[in-house]
Scaffold this active site. Structure first.
Site, PDB file in Angstrom:
ATOM      1  N   ASN A 132      49.635 -29.649 -43.089  1.00 52.11           N
ATOM      2  CA  ASN A 132      49.712 -30.923 -43.810  1.00 52.11           C
ATOM      3  C   ASN A 132      50.920 -30.952 -44.747  1.00 52.11           C
ATOM      4  O   ASN A 132      51.337 -29.900 -45.231  1.00 52.11           O
ATOM      5  CB  ASN A 132      48.431 -31.132 -44.634  1.00 52.11           C
ATOM      6  CG  ASN A 132      47.231 -31.412 -43.755  1.00 52.11           C
ATOM      7  OD1 ASN A 132      47.337 -32.059 -42.726  1.00 52.11           O
ATOM      8  ND2 ASN A 132      46.077 -30.901 -44.169  1.00 52.11           N
ATOM      9  N   HIS A 165      44.183 -38.498 -41.686  1.00 47.21           N
ATOM     10  CA  HIS A 165      43.319 -38.552 -42.869  1.00 47.21           C
ATOM     11  C   HIS A 165      42.977 -39.973 -43.295  1.00 47.21           C
ATOM     12  O   HIS A 165      42.287 -40.161 -44.299  1.00 47.21           O
ATOM     13  CB  HIS A 165      43.935 -37.773 -44.045  1.00 47.21           C
ATOM     14  CG  HIS A 165      43.940 -36.297 -43.824  1.00 47.21           C
ATOM     15  ND1 HIS A 165      44.810 -35.454 -44.474  1.00 47.21           N
ATOM     16  CD2 HIS A 165      43.194 -35.513 -43.013  1.00 47.21           C
ATOM     17  CE1 HIS A 165      44.599 -34.208 -44.078  1.00 47.21           C
ATOM     18  NE2 HIS A 165      43.621 -34.224 -43.187  1.00 47.21           N
ATOM     19  N   CYS A 168      43.886 -32.268 -36.191  1.00 50.14           N
ATOM     20  CA  CYS A 168      43.090 -32.417 -37.411  1.00 50.14           C
ATOM     21  C   CYS A 168      41.622 -32.562 -37.034  1.00 50.14           C
ATOM     22  O   CYS A 168      41.280 -33.205 -36.045  1.00 50.14           O
ATOM     23  CB  CYS A 168      43.542 -33.645 -38.194  1.00 50.14           C
ATOM     24  SG  CYS A 168      42.614 -33.929 -39.727  1.00 50.14           S
ATOM     25  N   HIS A 169      40.734 -31.980 -37.840  1.00 53.73           N
ATOM     26  CA  HIS A 169      39.304 -31.991 -37.494  1.00 53.73           C
ATOM     27  C   HIS A 169      38.495 -33.012 -38.292  1.00 53.73           C
ATOM     28  O   HIS A 169      37.275 -33.015 -38.228  1.00 53.73           O
ATOM     29  CB  HIS A 169      38.712 -30.593 -37.689  1.00 53.73           C
ATOM     30  CG  HIS A 169      38.798 -30.088 -39.098  1.00 53.73           C
ATOM     31  ND1 HIS A 169      38.664 -28.768 -39.420  1.00 53.73           N
ATOM     32  CD2 HIS A 169      39.013 -30.720 -40.269  1.00 53.73           C
ATOM     33  CE1 HIS A 169      38.788 -28.593 -40.718  1.00 53.73           C
ATOM     34  NE2 HIS A 169      38.992 -29.772 -41.245  1.00 53.73           N
TER      35      HIS A 169
END
Length: 461
Positions: free
Chosen positions: A151, A210, A173-174
């Site tokens: 990130n 995000h 990304c999780h």
């Protein structure tokens, strides 16, 4: 059937988190025969992880992966099929400045690694690092598949494409997994048994890293959106978590939330939010969620906790490397091994990833790094058409995406004098008077000066 060989170069191979998740997933898998080369500027950390990797190899369900710590990035990359990039841009002391300096100016950040003043300055020091890694990949492994775990995901994935346009890269990304876990929980409650996992849940993802949303949810052919709508309506005011949050447990306190922000954004924009509350909140103006985080039942994560947690993880890793404790070949929630298998032709796999917009997301410029689903197969990483967000939500997303793209371009071009004007336009910074915002920017730049080009420091002085 013999296992399929694959050579993986892990840049940031001294990782205390993502590297061991990969080790556990490789130990659980029965189809790959992996050779993993661990490279880190902290070579001792990579050597420790190589020892840990061999302990996971001892409990493998299939062909044991082989691990080696290598002294140079070139050696790690040469002949690699897959490259994993998982670095910490700077140190936790730098991240503390990213969070603590804005806090003195009245700007709260829950994470500080993606947007807001913290995400902006983290990007400034990370972009040159990622450009150098992309250039090394171009020189040593130009046909490798590359997964970025670092990130700020959108900016840094874009930086690697900027340096090496032909790179075969996706950003991983999780966060979307959190919504998929919620949907599986709903289905299991209805079934009266633990029948489903998040892997059974299909979602159509739209957004940027995000700040992700879904407009379709499926499970075994069933449209789960009505059930999720009822679930969000039921828990919108009271909140929900899969288990009780223990306020005496710092990890619970700083990383779990009750999805109140997620549910509120669904109510406001008519589309379910997928990421966690701490990340979602930072994309919105200060007064909406961050100033009243306790009311929305999430907590700002102090870097002091991250430092303590890192020390504990390092102690556990040192013990594991020394032969203490027991490694388990348990599958994590991460998708990387499934993605690798898809690329090697061992079945197709769909997951949300960060890629340049090639038309998969309507309403954002081509080339913008967006997060949508993609198909992993022997044909490569193929973005899937996601559609378009509701207009009000798209406007917020487009504003952040444009700033991220402009930030990357300004750093790549060396246009340092453009940076402050971009910094000022972030929703968390906008309320500050220009002179105050400039003072904060200069202070943040100077605090991370050892990672930045001299020209930028001249501009900030």
């Amino acid at each position: 059937m013999s296992a399929t060989p694959v050579t993986i170069a892990y840049i940031g191979g001294g990782s205390l988190n993502w590297a061991t998740k990969l080790m556990a997933d490789l130990a659980h898998d029965t189809t790959l025969a992996a050779q993993v080369r661990l490279y880190d500027i902290d070579h001792a950390a990579a050597q420790r992880n190589a020892k840990i990797g061999m302990r996971f190899a001892d409990v493998s369900k299939g062909t044991p992966a082989r691990y080696a710590a290598v002294p140079s990035m070139q050696e790690a990359l040469s002949g690699a099929d897959v490259v994993v990039v998982s670095i910490l841009p700077g140190a936790f002391d730098d991240m503390a400045c990213d969070v603590d300096i804005p806090a003195r100016y009245g700007i709260k950040q829950a994470v500080g690694d993606t947007v807001g003043p913290g995400g902006f300055v983290r990007a400034l020091r990370a972009i040159p690092m990622m450009i150098s890694i992309a250039e090394a990949i171009r020189a040593n492994a130009p046909r490798a598949w590359v997964c970025n775990l670092t990130n700020p995901m959108s900016v840094l994935t874009g930086a690697m494409y900027q340096a090496f346009p032909a790179i075969r890269l996706w950003g991983e990304c999780h966060e979307v997994t959190k919504l998929r876990h919620q949907v599986a929980w709903i289905a299991n409650q209805e079934a009266g048994a633990a029948r489903y996992s998040h892997r059974d849940v299909e979602v159509n993802v739209l957004g940027i890293n995000h700040f992700t949303f879904v407009d379709a949810i499926g499970l075994e052919g069933r449209d789960m959106l009505p059930a999720y709508r009822a679930f969000a309506g039921q828990h919108g005011n009271s909140g929900w978590s899969p288990r009780e949050i223990d306020p005496t447990d710092e990890h619970d306190l700083y990383f779990m939330d009750r999805s109140r922000v997620k549910f509120d954004l669904y109510r406001r924009f008519g589309i379910p939010a997928a990421a966690g509350d701490r990340h979602l909140a930072e994309f919105m103006p200060q007064g909406e969620y961050l100033d009243v985080a306790a009311d929305w039942e999430f907590t700002l994560t102090p870097v002091s906790y991250r430092i303590r947690d890192r020390a504990e993880k390092q102690a556990r890793a040192d013990a594991l490397a020394a032969g203490q404790g027991v490694p388990y070949a348990d599958r994590s929630d991460e998708a990387l091994v499934d993605q690798i298998k898809g690329l090697l032709g061992l079945g197709q796999f769909v997951s949300n990833v960060n890629l340049p917009n090639r038309g998969q997301m309507d309403g954002l410029p081509l080339g913008t790094i967006v997060e949508t689903n993609a198909l992993f197969s022997s044909l490569g990483v193929t973005p899937l058409v996601a559609g378009r967000m509701p207009d009000a939500l798209l406007a917020i997303t487009a504003d952040h995406a444009a700033r991220q793209s402009a930030l990357l371009q300004a750093v790549a071009d060396g246009r340092w004098d453009d940076l402050f004007d971009l910094f000022r336009t972030d929703p968390l910074v906008v309320p500050l008077p220009a002179e105050t915002a400039r003072q904060m920017f200069d202070e943040m730049v100077q605090a991370t000066a050892h990672h930045l080009p001299r020209d930028l420091l001249k501009e900030a002085s």
